[in-house]
Write a protein that holds these residues in place. Sequence first.
Motif, PDB file in Angstrom:
ATOM      1  N   ASP A 271       3.369   4.381 -41.363  1.00  0.00           N
ATOM      2  CA  ASP A 271       2.575   3.425 -40.049  1.00  0.00           C
ATOM      3  C   ASP A 271       1.569   4.723 -39.934  1.00  0.00           C
ATOM      4  N   VAL A 272       0.516   3.937 -41.458  1.00  0.00           N
ATOM      5  CA  VAL A 272      -0.948   4.424 -42.066  1.00  0.00           C
ATOM      6  C   VAL A 272      -1.965   3.225 -42.050  1.00  0.00           C
ATOM      7  N   ILE A 273      -3.072   3.468 -40.932  1.00  0.00           N
ATOM      8  CA  ILE A 273      -4.081   2.169 -40.987  1.00  0.00           C
ATOM      9  C   ILE A 273      -4.450   2.488 -42.771  1.00  0.00           C
ATOM     10  N   GLY A 274      -4.653   3.792 -42.911  1.00  0.00           N
ATOM     11  CA  GLY A 274      -5.353   3.653 -44.094  1.00  0.00           C
ATOM     12  C   GLY A 274      -6.840   4.741 -44.521  1.00  0.00           C
ATOM     13  N   ASP A 275      -6.629   5.106 -45.399  1.00  0.00           N
ATOM     14  CA  ASP A 275      -7.900   6.316 -45.260  1.00  0.00           C
ATOM     15  C   ASP A 275      -9.097   5.685 -45.652  1.00  0.00           C
ATOM     16  N   TYR A 276     -10.063   6.102 -45.062  1.00  0.00           N
ATOM     17  CA  TYR A 276     -11.913   5.968 -44.716  1.00  0.00           C
ATOM     18  C   TYR A 276     -12.478   7.279 -44.414  1.00  0.00           C
ATOM     19  N   SER A 277     -13.871   7.314 -45.028  1.00  0.00           N
ATOM     20  CA  SER A 277     -14.651   7.413 -44.417  1.00  0.00           C
ATOM     21  C   SER A 277     -15.901   7.744 -44.001  1.00  0.00           C
ATOM     22  N   PHE A 278     -16.699   8.604 -43.092  1.00  0.00           N
ATOM     23  CA  PHE A 278     -17.541   8.787 -42.215  1.00  0.00           C
ATOM     24  C   PHE A 278     -18.519   9.885 -42.830  1.00  0.00           C
ATOM     25  N   GLU A 279     -19.537  10.101 -42.041  1.00  0.00           N
ATOM     26  CA  GLU A 279     -20.801  10.108 -42.342  1.00  0.00           C
ATOM     27  C   GLU A 279     -21.097  11.370 -41.771  1.00  0.00           C
ATOM     28  N   GLN A 280     -20.540  11.806 -40.562  1.00  0.00           N
ATOM     29  CA  GLN A 280     -20.287  12.722 -39.211  1.00  0.00           C
ATOM     30  C   GLN A 280     -18.501  13.448 -39.074  1.00  0.00           C
ATOM     31  N   PRO A 281     -18.174  14.740 -38.759  1.00  0.00           N
ATOM     32  CA  PRO A 281     -16.526  14.683 -39.445  1.00  0.00           C
ATOM     33  C   PRO A 281     -16.563  14.115 -37.588  1.00  0.00           C
ATOM     34  N   ILE A 282     -14.829  13.625 -37.617  1.00  0.00           N
ATOM     35  CA  ILE A 282     -14.794  12.831 -36.963  1.00  0.00           C
ATOM     36  C   ILE A 282     -14.028  14.040 -35.402  1.00  0.00           C
ATOM     37  N   ARG A 283     -14.273  14.437 -34.173  1.00  0.00           N
ATOM     38  CA  ARG A 283     -13.045  14.910 -33.338  1.00  0.00           C
ATOM     39  C   ARG A 283     -12.193  14.465 -32.324  1.00  0.00           C
ATOM     40  N   ILE A 284     -11.737  14.978 -31.940  1.00  0.00           N
ATOM     41  CA  ILE A 284     -10.500  14.905 -31.332  1.00  0.00           C
ATOM     42  C   ILE A 284     -10.662  13.964 -29.624  1.00  0.00           C
ATOM     43  N   GLY A 285     -10.924  12.563 -29.312  1.00  0.00           N
ATOM     44  CA  GLY A 285     -11.584  12.489 -27.937  1.00  0.00           C
ATOM     45  C   GLY A 285     -12.411  10.895 -28.632  1.00  0.00           C
ATOM     46  N   ASP A 286     -13.002  11.545 -29.726  1.00  0.00           N
ATOM     47  CA  ASP A 286     -13.743  10.101 -30.810  1.00  0.00           C
ATOM     48  C   ASP A 286     -12.778   9.029 -30.178  1.00  0.00           C
ATOM     49  N   GLN A 287     -13.841   7.915 -29.947  1.00  0.00           N
ATOM     50  CA  GLN A 287     -13.130   6.624 -30.027  1.00  0.00           C
ATOM     51  C   GLN A 287     -13.777   5.902 -31.681  1.00  0.00           C
ATOM     52  N   LEU A 288     -12.865   5.062 -31.937  1.00  0.00           N
ATOM     53  CA  LEU A 288     -12.653   4.288 -32.875  1.00  0.00           C
ATOM     54  C   LEU A 288     -12.895   3.472 -32.711  1.00  0.00           C
ATOM     55  N   VAL A 289     -13.517   2.243 -33.471  1.00  0.00           N
ATOM     56  CA  VAL A 289     -13.693   0.527 -33.476  1.00  0.00           C
ATOM     57  C   VAL A 289     -13.433  -0.072 -34.663  1.00  0.00           C
ATOM     58  N   PHE A 290     -11.590  -0.729 -34.968  1.00  0.00           N
ATOM     59  CA  PHE A 290     -11.352  -1.832 -35.704  1.00  0.00           C
ATOM     60  C   PHE A 290     -11.980  -3.262 -35.758  1.00  0.00           C
ATOM     61  N   GLU A 291     -12.796  -3.301 -36.529  1.00  0.00           N
ATOM     62  CA  GLU A 291     -13.333  -4.477 -36.269  1.00  0.00           C
ATOM     63  C   GLU A 291     -12.223  -6.188 -36.891  1.00  0.00           C
ATOM     64  N   ASP A 292     -12.163  -7.139 -36.767  1.00  0.00           N
ATOM     65  CA  ASP A 292     -11.909  -8.197 -36.887  1.00  0.00           C
ATOM     66  C   ASP A 292     -10.460  -8.359 -36.744  1.00  0.00           C
ATOM     67  N   MET A 293     -10.392  -7.513 -35.485  1.00  0.00           N
ATOM     68  CA  MET A 293      -8.749  -7.619 -34.848  1.00  0.00           C
ATOM     69  C   MET A 293      -8.471  -8.879 -33.449  1.00  0.00           C
ATOM     70  N   ALA A 294      -9.322 -10.152 -33.763  1.00  0.00           N
ATOM     71  CA  ALA A 294      -8.816 -11.124 -32.665  1.00  0.00           C
ATOM     72  C   ALA A 294      -7.817 -11.917 -33.318  1.00  0.00           C
ATOM     73  N   ILE A 295      -7.043 -12.036 -34.609  1.00  0.00           N
ATOM     74  CA  ILE A 295      -6.459 -13.206 -35.254  1.00  0.00           C
ATOM     75  C   ILE A 295      -5.184 -11.951 -35.724  1.00  0.00           C
ATOM     76  N   TYR A 296      -4.448 -12.538 -35.329  1.00  0.00           N
ATOM     77  CA  TYR A 296      -3.280 -12.213 -35.724  1.00  0.00           C
ATOM     78  C   TYR A 296      -2.698 -10.732 -34.892  1.00  0.00           C
ATOM     79  N   SER A 297      -3.306  -9.959 -33.897  1.00  0.00           N
ATOM     80  CA  SER A 297      -3.181  -8.906 -33.289  1.00  0.00           C
ATOM     81  C   SER A 297      -2.324  -9.280 -32.037  1.00  0.00           C
ATOM     82  N   MET A 298      -2.934  -9.826 -30.979  1.00  0.00           N
ATOM     83  CA  MET A 298      -2.081  -9.956 -29.275  1.00  0.00           C
ATOM     84  C   MET A 298      -1.452 -10.734 -29.594  1.00  0.00           C
TER      85      MET A 298
END
Length: 382
Positions: free
Chosen positions: A317-344
């Motif tokens: 159950d892995v979405i993928g590997d991504y990189s960021f300009e800043q370190p990610i911390r516990i409690g951060d929100q991440l926002v996936f895009e193009d999620m209206a179709i074939y999701s709900m």
Amino acid sequence: MMWKDLPTPCYVVDEGKIRKNLEILADLEQECGCHILLAQKAFSMYSLYPMIGQYISGTTASGLYEARLGYEEMGKENHVFAPAYKEKDMEELVQICDHIIFNSFAQYEKYKEMCRESAKVRKDKKAVSVGIRINPQCSTQEGHEIYDPCGYASRLGVTEEQFREDLLEGVEGLHFHTLCEQNADDLVTTFQAFEKKFGKYLYRMKWLNMGGGHHITRENYQMETLKKLIRYIRETYPVEVYLEPGEAIALNAGYLVTEVMDIVHNDMDILILDASAACHMPDVLEMPYRPPLAKGFEAGEKQYTYRLSSMTCLAGDVIGDYSFEQPIRIGDQLVFEDMAIYSMVKNNTFNGMPLPGIALLKEDGSVEMVREFGYDDFKMRL
């Protein structure tokens, strides 16, 4: 309500982007005289159906429940196709659907009398229009065979070899659906294959439905190619032309907001999210599909790379590997895009995972919570 206040995980649908997509589709209808239908299998957020119905001709369904939803919530043209129909379902479908498309001549023979007599049970007193789905045996897809209706041993559509000209009495339309997230050049290729095998029958028809999979609202879509094809069909054959995109209505118009619950390390840093590929975005595993991520980049492109995973027990159950300009911390929100179709429409409660809430990002910038789910929604499915 602001984004930061949303309960996560949560789908957020962008009303303004939906409207922009609809404006493109409405212009296509008006210019070419075709009919655009919302394929509900991709997007069924019915709270937006009144708005969608202002721009396009109606809905199309893959069975009774979707057909009923389109009938109740949009109330415009209502079409249905399924590989087979139960008799009890057909009794209702002939009352609420304008077009019913059959996957085989055997299914048509079974229900043709019910369709012919449908005017007696319909409010509009008009008999339902019957169509046959065709398999032109012309595959234009690469990389996602699971969605290829023209693949080897496909059960979808009548092939040239199985076509029954002697059983066409009462049939008013032909239908094919072979595309998935594709451009107009592939539609032209498909239509040419269809026309070579079945074009002679169009002179006996009232309509042609070219199915879905058309990325009409994508930035680089070949719109002029599509318009040219539609004009050619309408000038050559005495048929109305239907297209039934699902993705095009809600393409790039939705988000999935998720929270980072934990960070673990095994060969690399791994984010544990409260969203799941298996439960909340199944196309990530089925297609496979890599969803865009706001402020996220390809692995290794920026300084901080993470594997994005979920709280389920499924190792894959892995979405993928991504990189960021800043370190990610516990409690951060991440926002996936193009999620209206074939999701709900495809999500599930595997592992007892909660279903994401559904919110609407309105055109004035406010966010309205449309639906939240809880334990009862999990329990009632079992």
